[in-house]
Structure formats: structure tokens, C-alpha cells
Design an enzyme around this catalytic site. Structure first.
Site, PDB file in Angstrom:
ATOM      1  N   SER A  97      64.968  59.579  12.237  1.00 42.90           N
ATOM      2  CA  SER A  97      65.554  59.839  10.747  1.00 42.90           C
ATOM      3  C   SER A  97      65.215  61.307  10.639  1.00 42.90           C
ATOM      4  CB  SER A  97      64.942  58.914   9.977  1.00 42.90           C
ATOM      5  OG  SER A  97      65.551  59.216   8.727  1.00 42.90           O
ATOM      6  N   ASP A 227      73.123  50.963   9.859  1.00 38.93           N
ATOM      7  CA  ASP A 227      72.212  51.716   9.359  1.00 38.93           C
ATOM      8  C   ASP A 227      72.610  52.309   7.965  1.00 38.93           C
ATOM      9  OD1 ASP A 227      70.437  54.017   8.417  1.00 38.93           O
ATOM     10  OD2 ASP A 227      70.434  54.518  10.672  1.00 38.93           O
ATOM     11  N   HIS A 256      68.194  51.046  10.136  1.00 37.63           N
ATOM     12  CA  HIS A 256      67.969  52.202  10.175  1.00 37.63           C
ATOM     13  C   HIS A 256      66.487  51.992  10.855  1.00 37.63           C
ATOM     14  CE1 HIS A 256      67.351  56.393   9.207  1.00 37.63           C
ATOM     15  NE2 HIS A 256      66.254  56.247   8.631  1.00 37.63           N
TER      16      HIS A 256
END
Length: 276
Positions: A97, A227, A256
Site C-alpha cells: 500500500s 482490493d 487489500h
């Protein structure tokens, strides 16, 4: 605690486990978490003989709750300082991320010999926010909503995110883990509100296009197709196209936070890439 002190006096906490002469794997966490988010991966690679390192980004976890420097250039400079302090060579840098953005910026600027390979997992590059040049991005209003929720009631927001979209626990039939939700909340609440607020801009509005183009080491791009935080088509797919030496691996239906929910699949895939 193991810490380094950066040029502006910020204390950066890090974990450094395993043989110091083994190949280092450096893990970069997502917003608003800490090095603890990588515990499953660190134990896995430690058991396979690697030296494993993870730091708390400034303003996060056990590092200084900074009110300045909460942007990608400084994040990357902090990693440069850490790599210098530990004299890391031939390292593999893995970022999830926001941490994927940090990896992209660091690797693009790293000294020769420091980096062997890179991995971007559910990562924010090339750029998240929608614009004329990035029509597939998310509207700025999404990130304004994050900021508003954080400022109004951070403690509740940090329950709602992991209980909902982050791990896909809002999907029908999802196997919800209360422990995972609580651990996300615990990590988030350790950090500083100001730093976390600023970091929303850093992860959503930073353009990593030139960083990706500058990276020459083999780079694995991993992204879940479900995600709900960083949509894969405007992130992983585009990043893989910009990188000179990339491998794109999409995971059907994964969320995610797939490093946590599907560590049994992600970890062996990471190991195979590192060994290749």
C-alpha cells in the site's frame, strides 16, 4: 529498542532479525500501521534463513510522532538513512500500500548495490487521485472523507476500516477475524494523528510515475482484484507497465490486506520471486 536518528532528529524504530550476513529483506508497511503488520512475513522469511528488517515510518508505531516531514521524499530519505546505518547490501524491499510508494521512491534513489529486487503489494503507485491525466483514479472527495473521519473520531475510523473494506470483511461469506481487526486498530492508534492526517495526502496525491520508470531491478507487482482500497487496474496494472523489469501477479478476489488474510499463498510466492 532499536532506533536510528535522522538528520531532523526523528527517531525511527526498526526490527532487525536473523543472521547479519544473510540477504536482507526490508518490509515497508501501509497507512496507518507499523512494522508489526509484517510479523507473519518476517517469521516466515526468518525461518528460511533471511535477515528480516521492518521499520515504523515516521509518525507511525514507535517512531517519533512527527508534525513535519510526513511526505514521500522524507519517508524515502529515512529509509536511505536506515539502509546506511545497517549497511544493507543486495536487499529485497517489499512494500504494501503506502509502503509500496515508499519502496518505489526509495529504490529509484537508492545507492548502487543496496537493492537487488523490489516488490509492490496492493501498492499506491503510480498515483491514486483522479485527474485528467489519471482518469481511472479515485476522486479527491474519497480522501477528503478519510481526513474528515480521522479528524472527527480516529478511534472509530480505525475500527471501521479493518472491519470493512481493508480485509474484505464486508464481503458476503467473509471469514471475519476480530483479532485482525483489533491488531489493525492497535497499530493505528500507536501513531500520531497529525502524521496520519498528512500521510493521506502523501499516499493519494504523490505521483510515482518517474520513480517507476527509473527502477531497473526485477520488481514483482502483486495485487488483489477485490482490493477496495487501492483499485488494481489503476495501480498494479499501470505500475507493471511503467517498470522496466516487472512481473505482474493478480490474485482473483483477494482483498487489500491479502498479506494477512492469504499469507499461506502470498508468502510462498514472495519466496519464489526472491529465489528466482
Amino acid at each position: 529498542m532499536d532506533t536510528i536518528t535522522t538528520q531532523d532528529g526523528t527517531s525511527i524504530y526498526f526490527k532487525d532479525w536473523g543472521p547479519k550476513d544473510a540477504q536482507p529483506i526490508v518490509f515497508h508497511h501501509g497507512w496507518p500501521l507499523s512494522a508489526d503488520d509484517w510479523d507473519t512475513q518476517m517469521l516466515f522469511f526468518l525461518q528460511h534463513g533471511y535477515r528480516v528488517i521492518a521499520h515504523d515510518r515516521r509518525g507511525h508505531g514507535r517512531s517519533t510522532q512527527t508534525d513535519t516531514g510526513n511526505e514521500m521524499d522524507t519517508y524515502a530519505a529515512d529509509v536511505i538513512a536506515l539502509a546506511d546505518a545497517l549497511d544493507l547490501k543486495n536487499a529485497v524491499h517489499i512494500g504494501h500500500s503506502t509502503g509500496g510508494g515508499e519502496v518505489a521512491r526509495y529504490v529509484a534513489r537508492s545507492k548502487p548495490g543496496r537493492v537487488a529486487k523490489a516488490v509492490l503489494i496492493g501498492a499506491v503507485p503510480p498515483i491514486m487521485v483522479k485527474s485528467e491525466s489519471n482518469p481511472g483514479g479515485l476522486p479527491i472527495e474519497v480522501f477528503d472523507g478519510f481526513r474528515a473521519a480521522l479528524a472527527a473520531n480516529r478511534a472509530q475510523f480505525y475500527i471501521d476500516v479493518p472491519a470493512g473494506p481493508f480485509y474484505g470483511f464486508n464481503r458476503p461469506g467473509a471469514k471475519v477475524s476480530d483479532g485482525v481487526i483489533r491488531n489493525w486498530w492497535r497499530q493505528g492508534m500507536m501513531g500520531g494523528t497529525k502524521a496520519h492526517y498528512d500521510c493521506i495526502k502523501a499516499f493519494s496525491e504523490t505521483d510515482f510515475t518517474e520513480d517507476l520508470k527509473a527502477i531497473t531491478v526485477p520488481t514483482l507487482v502483486m495485487h488483489g482484484t477485490d482490493d477496495q482500497i487501492v483499485p488494481y487496474q489503476d495501480a498494479g496494472v499501470l505500475s507493471a507497465k511503467l517498470l522496466k523489469n516487472s512481473t505482474l501477479k493478480l490474485y482473483e478476489g483477494f482483498p487489500h490486506g491479502m498479506c494477512t488474510t492469504h499469507a499461506d499463498i502470498i508468502n510462498p510466492d514472495l519466496l519464489a520471486f526472491i529465489r528466482s
